[in-house]
Structures are given as structure tokens and as C-alpha cells.
Design a protein around this motif. Structure first.
Motif, short mmCIF file in Angstrom:
data_model
loop_
_atom_site.label_atom_id
_atom_site.label_comp_id
_atom_site.label_asym_id
_atom_site.label_seq_id
_atom_site.Cartn_x
_atom_site.Cartn_y
_atom_site.Cartn_z
N VAL A 247 0.84 -1.20 0.00
CA VAL A 247 0.00 0.00 0.00
C VAL A 247 0.87 1.25 0.00
O VAL A 247 0.58 2.25 -0.68
CB VAL A 247 -0.96 0.00 1.20
CG1 VAL A 247 -1.69 1.33 1.33
CG2 VAL A 247 -1.97 -1.14 1.09
N ALA A 248 1.97 1.22 0.75
CA ALA A 248 2.87 2.38 0.82
C ALA A 248 3.44 2.73 -0.55
O ALA A 248 3.65 3.90 -0.87
CB ALA A 248 3.99 2.13 1.81
N GLU A 249 3.71 1.72 -1.37
CA GLU A 249 4.18 1.98 -2.73
C GLU A 249 3.15 2.78 -3.50
O GLU A 249 3.50 3.69 -4.27
CB GLU A 249 4.48 0.66 -3.44
CG GLU A 249 5.66 -0.12 -2.85
CD GLU A 249 5.92 -1.41 -3.61
OE1 GLU A 249 6.21 -1.32 -4.83
OE2 GLU A 249 5.81 -2.49 -3.01
N ARG A 250 1.87 2.46 -3.31
CA ARG A 250 0.80 3.20 -3.98
C ARG A 250 0.69 4.62 -3.41
O ARG A 250 0.41 5.57 -4.16
CB ARG A 250 -0.53 2.47 -3.81
CG ARG A 250 -0.53 1.02 -4.26
CD ARG A 250 -0.61 0.88 -5.76
NE ARG A 250 -1.86 1.43 -6.29
CZ ARG A 250 -3.03 0.80 -6.28
NH1 ARG A 250 -3.12 -0.42 -5.73
NH2 ARG A 250 -4.10 1.36 -6.80
N LEU A 251 0.91 4.77 -2.12
CA LEU A 251 0.86 6.09 -1.51
C LEU A 251 1.94 6.99 -2.10
O LEU A 251 1.71 8.19 -2.35
CB LEU A 251 1.03 5.98 0.01
CG LEU A 251 -0.07 5.26 0.78
CD1 LEU A 251 0.31 5.12 2.24
CD2 LEU A 251 -1.40 5.98 0.64
N LEU A 258 5.70 11.08 3.34
CA LEU A 258 6.27 10.34 4.46
C LEU A 258 5.20 9.44 5.05
O LEU A 258 4.03 9.84 5.15
CB LEU A 258 6.80 11.31 5.53
CG LEU A 258 7.43 10.69 6.78
CD1 LEU A 258 8.65 11.52 7.24
CD2 LEU A 258 6.42 10.60 7.94
N VAL A 259 5.59 8.24 5.44
CA VAL A 259 4.69 7.32 6.12
C VAL A 259 5.11 7.23 7.59
O VAL A 259 6.27 6.97 7.91
CB VAL A 259 4.71 5.92 5.47
CG1 VAL A 259 3.80 4.97 6.24
CG2 VAL A 259 4.26 6.00 4.02
N ASP A 260 4.15 7.48 8.44
CA ASP A 260 4.31 7.45 9.90
C ASP A 260 3.88 6.05 10.34
O ASP A 260 2.69 5.73 10.31
CB ASP A 260 3.42 8.56 10.46
CG ASP A 260 3.33 8.62 11.96
OD1 ASP A 260 4.01 7.85 12.63
OD2 ASP A 260 2.55 9.47 12.45
N VAL A 261 4.84 5.22 10.73
CA VAL A 261 4.59 3.78 10.87
C VAL A 261 4.40 3.39 12.33
O VAL A 261 5.31 3.49 13.16
CB VAL A 261 5.74 2.95 10.26
CG1 VAL A 261 5.42 1.46 10.37
CG2 VAL A 261 5.97 3.34 8.80
N SER A 262 3.20 2.92 12.64
CA SER A 262 2.88 2.38 13.96
C SER A 262 2.37 0.95 13.75
O SER A 262 2.70 0.32 12.74
CB SER A 262 1.84 3.27 14.64
OG SER A 262 1.61 2.85 15.98
N SER A 263 1.57 0.43 14.68
CA SER A 263 1.01 -0.91 14.50
C SER A 263 -0.16 -1.12 15.45
O SER A 263 -0.33 -0.39 16.43
CB SER A 263 2.08 -2.00 14.72
OG SER A 263 2.45 -2.06 16.08
N GLY A 264 -0.96 -2.15 15.14
CA GLY A 264 -2.01 -2.58 16.04
C GLY A 264 -3.21 -1.64 16.12
O GLY A 264 -3.36 -0.70 15.35
N ASN A 288 12.11 0.63 2.77
CA ASN A 288 12.84 -0.06 1.71
C ASN A 288 11.92 -0.45 0.55
O ASN A 288 12.33 -0.42 -0.62
CB ASN A 288 13.54 -1.30 2.26
CG ASN A 288 14.67 -0.96 3.20
OD1 ASN A 288 15.20 0.16 3.17
ND2 ASN A 288 15.04 -1.90 4.05
N ALA A 289 10.68 -0.79 0.87
CA ALA A 289 9.75 -1.23 -0.18
C ALA A 289 9.21 -0.07 -1.00
O ALA A 289 9.02 -0.19 -2.22
CB ALA A 289 8.59 -1.99 0.44
N SER A 290 8.93 1.06 -0.34
CA SER A 290 8.24 2.16 -1.00
C SER A 290 9.15 3.25 -1.52
O SER A 290 8.76 4.02 -2.41
CB SER A 290 7.23 2.79 -0.03
OG SER A 290 7.91 3.44 1.04
N GLY A 291 10.34 3.36 -0.93
CA GLY A 291 11.22 4.47 -1.27
C GLY A 291 10.83 5.77 -0.57
O GLY A 291 11.48 6.80 -0.76
#
Length: 353
Positions: A247-251, A258-264, A288-291
Motif C-alpha cells: 500500500v505504501a508503494e501506492r501512496l 512520508l509514512v508514519d509507521v505504527s502498529s495494532g 525499503n519497499a516504498s522508497g
């Protein structure tokens, strides 16, 4: 030289350092309007030297609030109330940011100190909505959103973004984490739809991508747009980091900076394996996946720990939450430990190490 205290420029905005304030709900609004509490709370974080000061999850529609006491930006009065807060934050040299949100099935809840749980309609709550009529824990199941409502939904986010722009915010973040509406659509645990907004990952991510497109269309080209994601549901059969990396690649293709990465946050059955910096590997995987540039969160409490994350290339910025509630001046303390320079208000210079 400290990376934590080096500037970062995204589009036309320069952040003075990479210690950023995570959105933290304050449950202190009236009719969605920010109050003096928000001025003092966010203002203190700006005084403390953070590079970005982000508001709490700010609802794009009334029913999108997490609780009746949560902030919103669905009308002009709310936007106007934010102006003095934004001006003060900017006056302290920090970048003001707003997180735009819709709580979905996790709306209409009590403030934590009031016992959490669902607030019934008779007590000032409201009917919740979601991708499918799947309730959270023992709360009432949400009403399933119709295709017409989903087609209109991105426009509500765009209107909120316009108001945020008028209030003076320089960064907008779309909240797609922690079990709230956009995360509910992404996760197979909560999205049981068989139409264009469900099924495979492409269908489940449709609403998020449509929201990003709508917000990016009204958000100026020279201002950054972020997205917050939960990298995993921490539940077997739920959303996982590979899904979110895709999904981040599409974003990235749609103008997210920038993607703010959390979880749960999407299931009461989550089994989290936590420890210092436990969410950093998720951020690295998505980077690494999205750049895309990524921010990381989660039990980051020590200056050298935060510095090492950046020096090792695992993330580009560090978001702090509870640690800043304990010490709003953490950036100033951290800079002293790392031998770096950071902002101090003139009124506080006599306390500078």
C-alpha cells in the motif's frame, strides 16, 4: 554531527530537527473545538524544541470523533479556533501539523479516565459506521457504509484539509492506523465487503487511496502530506507488514511524502511483542519497499537510541508521544546529551545547559 538534530526539508517546508510530536488525543474539546488546553499542550511541545508539532486525531465529520470530547475540523468555527494555536507553534520555530481522522467503528467512546467503552446514543453517543457490521470487542456493531457514502467520503476529507490550510497548518497527515476507519477498510479482519471497497488488497485500499487523492488535490504542492499506518494487526489472518508495504508503494505514487509507521489497534485479540524500539523494523521494511521517508514510533525514550535509529538508516524521523508528555522539553535534554544545538525560548535561556 547529530542526525536527530539536523534539519529536513520536504517540499517547501523545512523542519528544524527530526524529533517530532506524535498525535495524542487529549479528550478536551467542546463540540469538536480546540480549547486553551490545546494551546498550552501543543505550545509547550513547540517551546520544548520539537521539529514538528502534530495535533491529535482531528475528525473530518462529527461521527468520526473517537469520543464526544475529541477535536474536529468539520466546520469553520473549529478551524478558526486552531489559528491562534498554529500561530503560537510556528512562532516557536516548530512546524504545525494536523492529523485528519475518522474513527469508524471505534467512535463514540469514553475518555480513558472515564472508563473507556462505548457511549450509548442516550448518553450523548452516536451510531458508528464501518466497512462491515463487525463490532469491536463487545461494543455495538457499526452500520455498514453504503457505496454512495463511500463515494462521497473522500470529499469530506478534502473539505477538512481545506479548513486546515486556512487555519495555517503546514503538514496534513491522513490517519489510517490504530483500528480507525481507513485501517478498518485495509484489514481483512474488519472489511468483509464483496464490492469495490472490499475483497483483495486493491479493493480494501481503495478508500484510503481515494482519500489521499482528494486531500492531495486541495493540499498545496509545496506542503507535505503524510499518512499514518499500522504495519500489522498483530493477529493471525490480519493485516501484515507486506500488505502495508505494498500500500505504501501506492501512496508514494499519489504524492504522500512520508509514512508514519505504527502498529495494532484494530483488534482486541492482538498479541503485541513489545520492547524498546519494537516497531522500528516495520518502518524500515516500509521504507525499503516504498522508497518513501518514514517515521518510527514505539518505546523510543533515550537520545542515543533515537540517534542510532537514524544513523543506521532504519528511519528518517522519530515520533515521540508518552515521553514528551513526561517531559515536553525532551528535545532540549536530548540535544545537550548529543552535543547538538536546539531551540530555546529567550524566556528559558537561563536554564540552558
Amino acid at each position: 554531527m547529530s542526525l536527530l538534530f539536523s534539519p529536513l526539508t520536504l517540499r517547501g517546508t523545512t523542519f528544524r530537527n527530526r524529533v517530532w510530536v506524535s498525535p495524542m488525543c487529549q479528550y478536551s474539546s467542546t463540540d469538536g473545538r480546540p480549547t486553551d488546553w490545546h494551546l498550552v499542550h501543543l505550545g509547550a511541545l513547540a517551546q520544548g524544541g520539537a521539529g514538528l508539532v502534530m495535533t491529535e486525531a482531528t475528525a473530518v465529520v462529527p461521527e468520526g470523533r473517537i469520543s464526544p470530547l475529541d477535536a474536529g475540523i468539520w466546520n469553520d468555527e473549529q478551524a478558526a479556533d486552531y489559528e491562534r494555536i498554529v500561530d503560537f507553534v510556528r512562532g516557536q520555530g516548530a512546524v504545525p501539523g494536523i492529523q485528519l481522522a475518522h474513527a469508524g467503528r471505534k467512535a463514540s467512546t469514553r475518555a480513558p479516565w472515564l472508563g473507556r467503552g462505548y457511549v450509548p446514543v442516550a448518553e450523548g453517543g452516536w451510531e458508528t459506521v464501518g466497512p462491515s457490521p463487525v463490532g469491536y470487542a463487545d461494543w455495538p456493531g457499526p452500520r455498514e457504509l453504503t457505496s454512495d457514502e463511500l463515494t462521497a467520503m473522500p470529499g469530506r476529507w478534502a473539505l477538512a484539509a481545506r479548513r486546515a490550510l486556512e487555519a495555517g497548518f503546514e503538514v496534513a497527515e491522513i490517519h489510517a492506523a490504530h483500528g480507525y476507519l481507513l485501517h478498518q477498510f485495509l484489514s481483512p479482519l474488519t472489511n468483509r465487503r464483496t464490492d469495490a471497497w472490499g475483497g483483495n488488497l486493491a479493493g480494501r485500499s481503495r478508500l484510503l487511496l481515494d482519500v489521499v487523492d482528494a486531500v492531495r488535490d486541495v493540499w498545496p504542492e509545496d506542503r507535505p502530506l503524510f499518512a499514518r499506518v499500522s504495519a500489522t494487526d498483530w493477529v493471525e489472518g490480519g493485516l501484515d507488514v507486506d500488505d502495508v508495504a505494498s500500500v505504501a508503494e501506492r501512496l508514494a505514487q499519489r504524492g504522500v511524502d512520508l509514512v508514519d509507521v505504527s502498529s495494532g489497534g484494530n483488534s482486541p485479540d492482538q498479541e503485541i511483542s513489545s520492547g524498546p524500539g519494537y516497531q522500528v523494523p516495520f518502518a524500515t521494511r516500509i521504507k525499503n519497499a516504498s522508497g518513501l521517508l518514514v517515521g518510527t514510533v514505539g518505546l523510543i525514550t533515550e537520545p542515543r537510541q533515537a540517534e542510532k535509529i537514524l544513523q543506521d538508516g532504519e528511519a528518517d524521523v522519530v515520533f515521540l508521544a508518552r515521553e514528551l508528555l513526561r517531559n515536553p522539553h525532551w528535545p532540549q535534554y536530548a540535544a545537550a546529551e548529543l552535543g547538538a544545538e536546539v531551540y530555546w525560548p529567550d524566556q528559558y535561556l537561563r536554564a540552558r545547559p
